[in-house]
Enzyme design. Structure first.
Site, PDB file in Angstrom:
ATOM      1  N   ASP A 166      -4.434 -14.338 -23.037  1.00 32.38           N
ATOM      2  CA  ASP A 166      -4.040 -13.292 -22.225  1.00 32.38           C
ATOM      3  C   ASP A 166      -5.617 -12.153 -21.937  1.00 32.38           C
ATOM      4  O   ASP A 166      -6.368 -12.549 -22.657  1.00 32.38           O
ATOM      5  CB  ASP A 166      -2.950 -12.421 -22.775  1.00 32.38           C
ATOM      6  CG  ASP A 166      -3.197 -12.281 -24.751  1.00 32.38           C
ATOM      7  OD1 ASP A 166      -4.137 -12.531 -24.923  1.00 32.38           O
ATOM      8  OD2 ASP A 166      -2.297 -12.112 -25.468  1.00 32.38           O
ATOM      9  N   ASN A 180       5.893  -6.656 -33.628  1.00 36.41           N
ATOM     10  CA  ASN A 180       7.307  -6.764 -33.035  1.00 36.41           C
ATOM     11  C   ASN A 180       7.577  -8.421 -32.811  1.00 36.41           C
ATOM     12  O   ASN A 180       8.760  -8.273 -32.043  1.00 36.41           O
ATOM     13  CB  ASN A 180       7.407  -5.986 -31.958  1.00 36.41           C
ATOM     14  CG  ASN A 180       6.252  -6.467 -30.621  1.00 36.41           C
ATOM     15  OD1 ASN A 180       5.741  -7.259 -30.860  1.00 36.41           O
ATOM     16  ND2 ASN A 180       6.240  -5.625 -29.572  1.00 36.41           N
ATOM     17  N   HIS A 233       5.927 -10.261 -30.970  1.00 33.37           N
ATOM     18  CA  HIS A 233       5.240 -11.160 -29.565  1.00 33.37           C
ATOM     19  C   HIS A 233       4.280 -12.086 -30.106  1.00 33.37           C
ATOM     20  O   HIS A 233       3.664 -12.168 -30.924  1.00 33.37           O
ATOM     21  CB  HIS A 233       4.776  -9.911 -28.545  1.00 33.37           C
ATOM     22  CG  HIS A 233       3.346  -9.196 -29.198  1.00 33.37           C
ATOM     23  ND1 HIS A 233       3.194  -8.003 -29.035  1.00 33.37           N
ATOM     24  CD2 HIS A 233       2.304  -9.901 -29.782  1.00 33.37           C
ATOM     25  CE1 HIS A 233       2.188  -7.666 -29.459  1.00 33.37           C
ATOM     26  NE2 HIS A 233       1.533  -8.825 -29.946  1.00 33.37           N
ATOM     27  N   GLU A 262       6.473  -9.747 -24.872  1.00 28.65           N
ATOM     28  CA  GLU A 262       7.247  -8.820 -25.727  1.00 28.65           C
ATOM     29  C   GLU A 262       8.733  -9.112 -26.070  1.00 28.65           C
ATOM     30  O   GLU A 262       9.091  -9.913 -25.266  1.00 28.65           O
ATOM     31  CB  GLU A 262       6.991  -7.615 -25.069  1.00 28.65           C
ATOM     32  CG  GLU A 262       5.726  -7.064 -24.797  1.00 28.65           C
ATOM     33  CD  GLU A 262       4.796  -6.531 -26.009  1.00 28.65           C
ATOM     34  OE1 GLU A 262       5.334  -6.976 -27.084  1.00 28.65           O
ATOM     35  OE2 GLU A 262       3.931  -5.537 -25.794  1.00 28.65           O
TER      36      GLU A 262
HETATM   37  C1  F6R Z   1      -3.988 -11.856 -28.708  1.00 29.25           C
HETATM   38  C2  F6R Z   1      -2.581 -11.968 -28.728  1.00 29.25           C
HETATM   39  C3  F6R Z   1      -1.699 -11.196 -29.539  1.00 29.25           C
HETATM   40  C4  F6R Z   1      -2.040 -11.072 -31.006  1.00 29.25           C
HETATM   41  C5  F6R Z   1      -0.940 -10.288 -31.764  1.00 29.25           C
HETATM   42  C6  F6R Z   1      -1.252 -10.089 -33.232  1.00 29.25           C
HETATM   43  O1  F6R Z   1      -4.668 -13.012 -27.820  1.00 29.25           O
HETATM   44  O2  F6R Z   1      -2.003 -12.551 -27.628  1.00 29.25           O
HETATM   45  O3  F6R Z   1      -0.212 -11.749 -29.596  1.00 29.25           O
HETATM   46  O4  F6R Z   1      -2.106 -12.521 -31.335  1.00 29.25           O
HETATM   47  O5  F6R Z   1      -1.060  -9.086 -31.103  1.00 29.25           O
HETATM   48  O6  F6R Z   1      -2.578  -9.464 -33.240  1.00 29.25           O
HETATM   49  P1  F6R Z   1      -3.598  -9.315 -34.532  1.00 29.25           P
HETATM   50  O7  F6R Z   1      -3.966 -10.772 -35.116  1.00 29.25           O
HETATM   51  O8  F6R Z   1      -4.728  -8.294 -34.333  1.00 29.25           O
HETATM   52  O9  F6R Z   1      -2.423  -8.605 -35.850  1.00 29.25           O
END
Ligand code: F6R
Length: 241
Positions: A67, A136, A138, A143
Site C-alpha cells: 500500500d 482493527n 485490517h 478496513e
Molecule cells: C502496512 C500495512 C498495515 C500494517 C498494520 C500494522 O503496509 O499495510 O496493514 O501492517 O497497520 O501496523 P504496525 O505493524 O505498525 O502495527
C-alpha cells in the site's frame, strides 16, 4: 493455518526472516509482497544482517508493496516508498527497478489500481506475502467491512487507522485520509502468507481474527482460509488464544 509462537519481538522477527530467507534461497527470483509499519522492521533488520554476512542474495528478487498513501510521493519522508528504502532496500542488493509500490501521486485512482494489479499478474503473482495486523483487524489497508473480492483499490482510512498511524507523522502534518491498497483478493492469491504480530495491544484482535468467524468485519479473519498461512506472533500477542 500455522502458528509460530515466538518469545518476543526479536524472536518473532528472526522466525519471520527465516521463512523469507528460505523462500529466497529456494527461489532466488521470488516475488515478495512486502509491508510497512512497526511489525516487519525487525525482520527486515535481520535479513539485512544475513545479507551482510553473505548468506542471502536479493539480486533477482522482485517486490510489490501492499500500500501507499494517496498524495505522498516517493521522496516524502512519510511515504511507504521512502520507508522501504530506509528500512530495507537501501541496505541489501535488491535492484530498485525490481521493486514496486502503488504510486501515491497518480491522481487517476482507477488507472493506478488497474496498473498495479496488472503488474502483479505480469510478475506471475506473489510467492510470499508479508503482513502486519492492524489494531482493527485490517490487512494492507483493507478496513473492516471491505469486500473480500477486491483487487487493488483506493480506500478511505478508518478513524482508528488514522489515529494508529499518527505516531509516524511527527512533523505535525495531517495523516493522509486515503490510500491505495492491494485488495484481499490479491493477498489471498499469494502462494504463501506470513503475518508478524507482537505486543499485548494486539492480543484481542489476534483472538478475534484467528479463533472467531471469518467475516469482513475482521478482514484478517479471511486468512484462516488461506492454504499456506503462517502467523508468527509473540507471547503477548498470543496471550488470549
Ligand atoms: C502496512 C500495512 C498495515 C500494517 C498494520 C500494522 O503496509 O499495510 O496493514 O501492517 O497497520 O501496523 P504496525 O505493524 O505498525 O502495527
Amino acid at each position: 493455518m500455522r502458528i509460530i509462537n515466538a518469545r518476543d519481538y526479536e524472536h518473532m522477527s528472526r522466525q519471520a526472516a527465516n521463512i523469507i530467507s528460505a523462500q529466497v534461497i529456494l527461489k532466488p527470483s521470488s516475488v515478495l509482497g512486502l509491508a510497512t509499519g512497526s511489525s516487519p522492521i525487525g525482520a527486515y533488520r535481520q535479513l539485512i544482517e544475513w545479507y551482510g554476512k553473505g548468506d542471502i542474495d536479493f539480486s533477482a528478487v522482485r517486490t510489490v508493496n501492499l500500500d501507499e498513501y494517496v498524495g505522498l510521493g516517493p521522496e516524502d519522508e512519510q511515504s511507504y516508498a521512502r520507508f522501504m528504502r530506509k528500512n530495507f532496500f537501501d541496505s541489501v542488493n535488491i535492484d530498485l527497478k525490481n521493486t514496486s509500490i502503488p504510486d501515491g501521486l497518480n491522481g487517476d485512482a482507477e488507472g493506478e489500481c488497474k496498473r498495479y494489479d496488472k503488474l502483479i499478474a505480469s510478475l506471475g503473482g506473489i510467492d510470499l506475502q508479508l503482513l502486519g495486523l492492524g489494531p482493527n483487524g485490517h490487512i494492507g489497508f483493507n478496513e473492516p467491512g471491505e469486500s473480500f473480492t477486491k483487487g487493488t483499490h483506493k480506500v478511505r482510512l478508518s478513524k482508528a487507522t488514522v489515529e494508529a498511524n499518527r505516531r509516524f507523522f511527527t512533523d505535525g502534518r495531517a495523516v493522509p485520509e486515503y490510500a491505495y491498497t492491494m485488495g484481499i483478493c490479491d493477498i489471498m492469491q499469494a502462494r504463501r502468507v506470513v503475518m508478524v504480530v507482537s505486543g499485548r495491544a494486539k492480543a484481542e484482535i489476534v483472538r478475534e481474527a484467528f479463533t472467531g468467524p471469518v467475516t469482513p468485519r475482521v478482514p484478517a479473519s479471511i486468512l484462516q482460509l488461506h492454504r499456506d498461512f503462517t502467523l508468527v506472533a509473540d507471547e503477548e500477542a498470543l496471550s488470549l488464544i
